[in-house]
Design a protein around this motif. Structure first.
Motif, PDB file in Angstrom:
ATOM      1  N   VAL A 123      74.452  35.518  35.901  1.00  0.00           N
ATOM      2  CA  VAL A 123      75.498  34.385  36.141  1.00  0.00           C
ATOM      3  C   VAL A 123      75.934  33.752  34.793  1.00  0.00           C
ATOM      4  O   VAL A 123      75.183  33.962  33.689  1.00  0.00           O
ATOM      5  CB  VAL A 123      74.654  33.280  36.785  1.00  0.00           C
ATOM      6  CG1 VAL A 123      74.297  33.847  38.041  1.00  0.00           C
ATOM      7  CG2 VAL A 123      73.444  32.683  36.106  1.00  0.00           C
TER       8      VAL A 123
ATOM      9  N   HIS B 228      74.265  27.752  40.936  1.00  0.00           N
ATOM     10  CA  HIS B 228      75.231  28.797  41.542  1.00  0.00           C
ATOM     11  C   HIS B 228      74.818  29.064  43.188  1.00  0.00           C
ATOM     12  O   HIS B 228      75.217  30.047  43.566  1.00  0.00           O
ATOM     13  CB  HIS B 228      75.580  29.952  40.766  1.00  0.00           C
ATOM     14  CG  HIS B 228      76.312  29.667  39.578  1.00  0.00           C
ATOM     15  ND1 HIS B 228      77.490  29.333  39.439  1.00  0.00           N
ATOM     16  CD2 HIS B 228      75.721  29.702  38.275  1.00  0.00           C
ATOM     17  CE1 HIS B 228      77.684  29.275  38.140  1.00  0.00           C
ATOM     18  NE2 HIS B 228      76.519  29.497  37.346  1.00  0.00           N
TER      19      HIS B 228
ATOM     20  N   LYS C  37      76.930  30.182  45.945  1.00  0.00           N
ATOM     21  CA  LYS C  37      77.795  31.336  45.733  1.00  0.00           C
ATOM     22  C   LYS C  37      76.920  32.645  46.133  1.00  0.00           C
ATOM     23  O   LYS C  37      77.659  33.481  46.403  1.00  0.00           O
ATOM     24  CB  LYS C  37      78.324  31.370  44.373  1.00  0.00           C
ATOM     25  CG  LYS C  37      79.129  30.348  43.901  1.00  0.00           C
ATOM     26  CD  LYS C  37      79.377  30.280  42.499  1.00  0.00           C
ATOM     27  CE  LYS C  37      80.120  29.033  42.075  1.00  0.00           C
ATOM     28  NZ  LYS C  37      80.279  29.204  40.695  1.00  0.00           N
TER      29      LYS C  37
END
Length: 179
Positions: free
Chosen positions: A9, A17, A20
């Motif tokens: 990432v 995140h 996601k």
């Protein structure tokens, strides 16, 4: 070595995140199912919940004790064989969110395995059939079939052969069984 897939990432840490990597609604559903199962005393119901709503592979007559905490994000990556006991307050993880990456790995727990209370199982490990994991162990690598392991860091205390020798005269586990 644990078998995990690595996903890099950029920017903030990987947990930032999280949605996601896994849908929010999936996490909510999994959380509700896992929390309900953690508190139910009905072993068959727990297994049904895990199989039906979390897509886990759970063998017949496997017992998850009270308060077992399964991976909320990826429980479908956990499989448990038949007639296995997962002890009180054990945590089984199939993911790790780190600073620059997150990792996913299947957890495979064999049949007739005994996992003691307060154990943590990390992603990407296999626990072989007939293994015994003592209470409070951090399982950070594979456990050979039939071995007795424990500690933090985990180490093999007895191999399958050494354990068989120790139990040779035991009336329950050894060759000399009660009639």
């Amino acid at each position: 070595m644990r078998r995990t897939e690595r996903y890099p990432v950029e920017g903030a840490n990987s947990l930032w995140h999280v949605y996601k990597t896994v849908p929010f609604i999936k996490v909510v559903k999994n959380f509700i199912v896992i929390q309900a199962a953690r508190y139910t005393p009905f072993l068959g119901m727990k297994n049904w919940l895990y199989r039906t709503f979390l897509q886990m592979k759970v063998g017949e007559q496997t017992s998850f004790a009270l308060m077992v905490m399964l991976d909320v994000m990826f429980p479908e990556k956990i499989s448990v064989g038949r007639n296995t006991v997962i002890g009180y307050n054990t945590t089984i993880l199939a993911h790790e969110y780190l600073i620059k990456e997150y990792r996913l790995g299947e957890v495979r727990i064999g049949s007739e395995v005994m996992i003691g209370a307060n154990t943590t199982i990390l992603p990407g490990v296999t626990i072989g059939d007939g293994a015994i994991v003592s209470a409070g162990t951090l399982v950070h690598k594979d456990v050979p079939p039939g071995a007795f392991v424990g500690g933090n860091p985990m180490r093999v205390i007895y191999s399958k052969e050494e354990l068989a020798e120790r139990w040779a005269d035991d009336e329950i586990y050894g060759k000399k069984k009660l009639h």
